[in-house]
Scaffold this motif. Sequence first.
Motif, PDB file in Angstrom:
ATOM      1  N   ARG A  81      16.427  65.320 -17.754  1.00  0.00           N
ATOM      2  CA  ARG A  81      15.378  64.829 -18.663  1.00  0.00           C
ATOM      3  C   ARG A  81      15.895  64.720 -20.093  1.00  0.00           C
ATOM      4  O   ARG A  81      15.583  63.771 -20.810  1.00  0.00           O
ATOM      5  CB  ARG A  81      14.160  65.745 -18.599  1.00  0.00           C
ATOM      6  N   LEU A  82      16.671  65.696 -20.521  1.00  0.00           N
ATOM      7  CA  LEU A  82      17.231  65.634 -21.876  1.00  0.00           C
ATOM      8  C   LEU A  82      18.224  64.487 -21.999  1.00  0.00           C
ATOM      9  O   LEU A  82      18.269  63.789 -23.023  1.00  0.00           O
ATOM     10  CB  LEU A  82      17.898  66.968 -22.223  1.00  0.00           C
ATOM     11  N   ALA A  83      19.021  64.266 -20.945  1.00  0.00           N
ATOM     12  CA  ALA A  83      19.978  63.154 -20.958  1.00  0.00           C
ATOM     13  C   ALA A  83      19.246  61.826 -21.054  1.00  0.00           C
ATOM     14  O   ALA A  83      19.666  60.907 -21.772  1.00  0.00           O
ATOM     15  CB  ALA A  83      20.849  63.186 -19.706  1.00  0.00           C
ATOM     16  N   GLN A  84      18.097  61.703 -20.366  1.00  0.00           N
ATOM     17  CA  GLN A  84      17.325  60.465 -20.392  1.00  0.00           C
ATOM     18  C   GLN A  84      16.685  60.207 -21.754  1.00  0.00           C
ATOM     19  O   GLN A  84      16.324  59.082 -22.069  1.00  0.00           O
ATOM     20  CB  GLN A  84      16.243  60.498 -19.306  1.00  0.00           C
ATOM     21  N   GLN A  85      16.553  61.253 -22.561  1.00  0.00           N
ATOM     22  CA  GLN A  85      16.031  61.091 -23.918  1.00  0.00           C
ATOM     23  C   GLN A  85      17.133  60.739 -24.916  1.00  0.00           C
ATOM     24  O   GLN A  85      16.865  60.587 -26.105  1.00  0.00           O
ATOM     25  CB  GLN A  85      15.329  62.376 -24.371  1.00  0.00           C
ATOM     26  N   ILE A 113      24.912  62.776 -10.832  1.00  0.00           N
ATOM     27  CA  ILE A 113      25.462  61.440 -10.541  1.00  0.00           C
ATOM     28  C   ILE A 113      25.745  61.311  -9.049  1.00  0.00           C
ATOM     29  O   ILE A 113      25.387  60.310  -8.418  1.00  0.00           O
ATOM     30  CB  ILE A 113      26.736  61.186 -11.367  1.00  0.00           C
ATOM     31  N   GLU A 114      26.373  62.325  -8.464  1.00  0.00           N
ATOM     32  CA  GLU A 114      26.695  62.268  -7.040  1.00  0.00           C
ATOM     33  C   GLU A 114      25.440  62.281  -6.165  1.00  0.00           C
ATOM     34  O   GLU A 114      25.453  61.779  -5.044  1.00  0.00           O
ATOM     35  CB  GLU A 114      27.610  63.435  -6.670  1.00  0.00           C
ATOM     36  N   MET A 115      24.350  62.832  -6.693  1.00  0.00           N
ATOM     37  CA  MET A 115      23.087  62.861  -5.944  1.00  0.00           C
ATOM     38  C   MET A 115      22.258  61.602  -6.179  1.00  0.00           C
ATOM     39  O   MET A 115      21.081  61.541  -5.830  1.00  0.00           O
ATOM     40  CB  MET A 115      22.290  64.111  -6.346  1.00  0.00           C
ATOM     41  N   ASN A 116      22.890  60.610  -6.823  1.00  0.00           N
ATOM     42  CA  ASN A 116      22.250  59.303  -7.044  1.00  0.00           C
ATOM     43  C   ASN A 116      21.055  59.395  -7.986  1.00  0.00           C
ATOM     44  O   ASN A 116      20.096  58.646  -7.852  1.00  0.00           O
ATOM     45  CB  ASN A 116      21.817  58.681  -5.707  1.00  0.00           C
ATOM     46  N   GLN A 117      21.104  60.296  -8.936  1.00  0.00           N
ATOM     47  CA  GLN A 117      20.059  60.412  -9.944  1.00  0.00           C
ATOM     48  C   GLN A 117      20.374  59.456 -11.103  1.00  0.00           C
ATOM     49  O   GLN A 117      21.543  59.128 -11.342  1.00  0.00           O
ATOM     50  CB  GLN A 117      19.957  61.850 -10.448  1.00  0.00           C
ATOM     51  N   PRO A 118      19.346  58.997 -11.836  1.00  0.00           N
ATOM     52  CA  PRO A 118      19.550  57.963 -12.863  1.00  0.00           C
ATOM     53  C   PRO A 118      20.187  58.476 -14.152  1.00  0.00           C
ATOM     54  O   PRO A 118      19.544  58.573 -15.194  1.00  0.00           O
ATOM     55  CB  PRO A 118      18.126  57.442 -13.118  1.00  0.00           C
ATOM     56  N   VAL A 119      21.465  58.813 -14.084  1.00  0.00           N
ATOM     57  CA  VAL A 119      22.231  59.207 -15.273  1.00  0.00           C
ATOM     58  C   VAL A 119      22.981  57.974 -15.774  1.00  0.00           C
ATOM     59  O   VAL A 119      23.653  57.295 -14.995  1.00  0.00           O
ATOM     60  CB  VAL A 119      23.234  60.325 -14.942  1.00  0.00           C
TER      61      VAL A 119
END
Length: 709
Positions: free
Chosen positions: A614-618, A644-650
């Motif tokens: 969440r902090l990265a998305q901000q 990233i490996e879990m396919n999360q939106p980073v």
Amino acid sequence: MSELETALKQYFGYETFRPGQKAIIEAVYQQRDVLAVMPTGGGKSLCYQLPALLKPGLAVVVSPLIALMQDQVETLQKNGIAATFLNSSLTAEEARSRRLSILNGEMKLLYLAPEKLVSPASKTFLQAVQEKHGLSLFAIDEAHCISEWGHDFRPEYRQLKTLRSLFPKIPMIALTATATERVRSDIIHQLTLDQPKVQITSFDRPNLYYEVQPKQRQHYNQLFKFIRHQTGSGIVYCLSRRRVEEVAFRLKKDGISALPYHAGMSDGNRSDYQTRFLRDDVQVMVATIAFGMGIDKPDIRFVVHYDLPRNLENYYQEAGRAGRDSEPAQCLLLFGAKDIHTIEYFISQKEDEKSQRLARQQLRKVIDYAEGTDCRRTIQLSYFGEHFAGNCGNCDNCLNPKPIEDWTIEAQKFLSCVARCRERFGMSHIIDILRGSKNKKIEQNGHHLLSTYGIGKDKTVEEWRNLARSLLHQGFLAETTDGYRVLKLNQRSWEILRQKRTVYIAVLPSSQKRKSHNTLDIETQQLLIRLRKKRKWLADTQSTAPYMIFSDQALREMAQIKPKHLDQLADFSGVTEHKLHQYGEAFISEIRSFLQEKRLPIPVPSQTKMKTLRLAQQGYSIEDIAETRGMRTSTINDHLCELIEMNQPVKLEQFVPESDQKVIWQVINQVGDDSLKTIREALGEEYSYEQIKLVRAWWRRENNQSVSR
């Protein structure tokens, strides 16, 4: 479900009315005149559109801008509603054809500009329509334009009073988002409304986050950094045409799709650029206030005032163009002292002394807002005569709270000084008395002899100003609105003086972080992105704006609930029967495809990794995340690799430049992903282990390899 609720769902796809809408519609339905004051995004249009569909005859809507009426007509037509407009954009043959459709009783709503409506030809035409089919109502949109006390006075609106004499029995509804008590009275008088129902809905827009930042020396970089971390459409308001062109050019050069908009451009360019913005072909419109009432786009996610607005009404309305769909949106004001001098220059160019005086008072209110330490909503709403208790939880002053102190004694000193000056002076003069100033005005009025003279030397001018502003914002003190800014005591003032009320004010800045509005899980966010792409593709094939197909709110509900059948979609917000048949299958198919692709179990990140995400998305850097969470940067880097490996939106480019990503990727392809040391030796020391690990995580995800540490 009542007749009105049934019609609401049938024509507009909504189950319930927004605050104030039903009372207004019922009054219009009962042939009453109405003055409706509702915030931007509060649903004013529906207040005349629904009764127009239920009542016999033609409804006539007065709209100030061609772009606005075209946008509303297109939206109505997308819902299968017979609506049209007559304006200068039409050829003679097009106008003739539309008039014929109206005379044949094929239309329910007609949009006209005020200049067009009061012309002899239009009056004759409407009289013919009245005799043949009847007129159901007159709706005066942006009604504040009729008042010289409003922020956007237009003389042609004054002529609308002739409608009453020509059509005395046709109900009239005047609508506006910004009207002080004085403006409301003027609207009623100018339109000769007959004992109207006055419906004032709260001016509060709880979904908007308000923030004021001091303008930095490199303020373009300040703007760019803000926009870079935003998603969705946005508007940047500037004071001058030159500034608009400059900012739009620099944003475009720095990779942000942006266009300029100002009155100095050709009509063709303005129309083309506005259409591109409405259809999401560009992200940002950089504009002067010329880009104003014609904007009916509901999914604007941010509005930035790059320069100081001229008054609070302008600011409220311009910032209010964000989040009209009730979804979270940001409103940022950059405040710099140079802007004050620029506006003061514009004010000095006004010929009328009274207009200059009023404009200076309005400017002072904006400065008070920008410098204020109270809840931003408290300041805004008090300007419109609405009391707000404060602590809204969605502005910088509430989320970054300043220390609260008891300033009751100081408030008593200040109010006592106002009383001893017989309520005939402004803030600066009272502060000068309290601080024992020796200026001539004080001695000429004998105020150096008052008992309050010099009793406030222990406080700075700014501290006294902060107190005075807070007293005004909290309703503990009043002020005249004739341009002179004379302070007046009220009942609450006397309660403070009689020690029956305590005064608390915010006094010093703090440095807390803003809370996130992001409440969607990752899978829902991924589906929402796909649904938006589908909507954009459909909009492009039909040369229309995406929000006219389905609103952001409707897409958000689809992404959360994930309906698999068409009949499930019918209950969603804004989904009419017409839209269901036209677009429903396309979105249901997209949802089914998404669910099919996601049929295998997806690893769910732990709670601690979700906080990092969440902090990265901000837009936080790895160092900022580590500092915020009290962790080592290496730990945060590991979190991001696993996400990233879990396919999360980073967003990998947020942490590793794209040029570096390509080089690292190529080396991993050559030497494999097993050994970080081997990869580093092949790359050289200019690439850090942290960067390599992040790109390796991406490489593993794309190549479907198992995680090995």
